[in-house]
Write a protein that holds these residues in place. Sequence first.
Motif: not given
Length: 288
Positions: A1-23
Motif C-alpha cells: 500500500m505504501v509503495i502504491v501511494t508513493v508511486l501515485s504521488l510520483v506520477l502526480l508530480n510528473i504529470e503536474r510538471r511534464e503533462n506526460y499522461l494527457e495522451i
Amino acid sequence: MVIVTVLSLVLLNIERRENYLEIVRTGISTLTYPLQFLADLPSRITGYLSESFASQDVMLRELDKMRQENNLLQVRLQKYDSLEMENMRLRSLLGSSYKLSDQILVTELMQVDLDPFRHQIVINKGSQAGVYVGQPALDAHGIMGQVTHVTPWNATVLLVTDSSHTIPVQVNRTGLRTIAVGTGDISSLRLPFLPNNADIQQGDLLVTSGLGGRFPAGYPVAAIDKIERDPGAHFTEATAAPKAFLDRTREVLLVWTASTAAQSATGNPTDTTGKPDAPAPAPEKGGN
C-alpha cells in the motif's frame, strides 16, 4: 500500500510538471465515452419523454380551450346571422310601410294554430294597442289575412288560405274583379267565380280590389299559377299562390285604413274588445 501511494504521488508530480499522461487520459476518455453515453441514455430518454408528454398535455389543453372558444364564436356567429336576417326582414317591412298612407303597427308572431284545418296565427298586440276585429294583416310581400279575435294583449289572425276565408281581388293586368277563396292549403287559393272566357294568364298578379272596405285596395294577394278551362263549364278553374310568406313570416303589419283613422279622429276609438263602438263588418266568409 505504501509503495502504491508513493508511486501515485510520483506520477502526480510528473504529470503536474511534464503533462506526460494527457495522451493516456484522452485515449481513456475516448474509449469510455460510449459507456458513459449508454449509462446516461435512460435518464436522457426519461427526461425527453417527460418533456414531450408535458408539452403534449399543454398542447391538448390549449387545443381544448381553442375548441371551446371556437364553439362560442360559432354560437355568436349564428346569433349574428339571425340578427342580420331579422334586420333584413324589418327593413323589408319598413320598405313596405312607407308606401302606406294609413297608420301601421309592426307585431310579432306568438303562436301558430296546430289544427291542420284552421290557418290561424296569434300575434303579440291586442286592443291595448288599438287592434280591432276585421283589421287587415300583411307582411312585406302581401296580404296575410285579417284579425278575427282580439284580447287586450294579443290577437288572432285568420290567414287568407283558411277554407273559411274569402277576399275580393282583381287581376292587376286587366282589372277583372273576382273572389279568392282559401283552400286549406297554405300554398294555394281558389278562384271559383271566373267566367270561362275570362282574360287571365299564369303569373297574373291578384291585388285587393278594395270592395267591401275591409282590405285597402292595391295590395298583392297572390299570383295565378294554374288555369283549367272546360268548354262545357260556365266557370274557369284557377288557383293562385299567395304572395305573403304565410308559413315563414315572423313580423306582421297591421293596417289602419283611412276610414278607420278618420273614425278614430272623430272620437270613436276601439273599445277593449277590439271592436269599434259603431258596428264593424264581420270577417268575410263565403262569396261576396
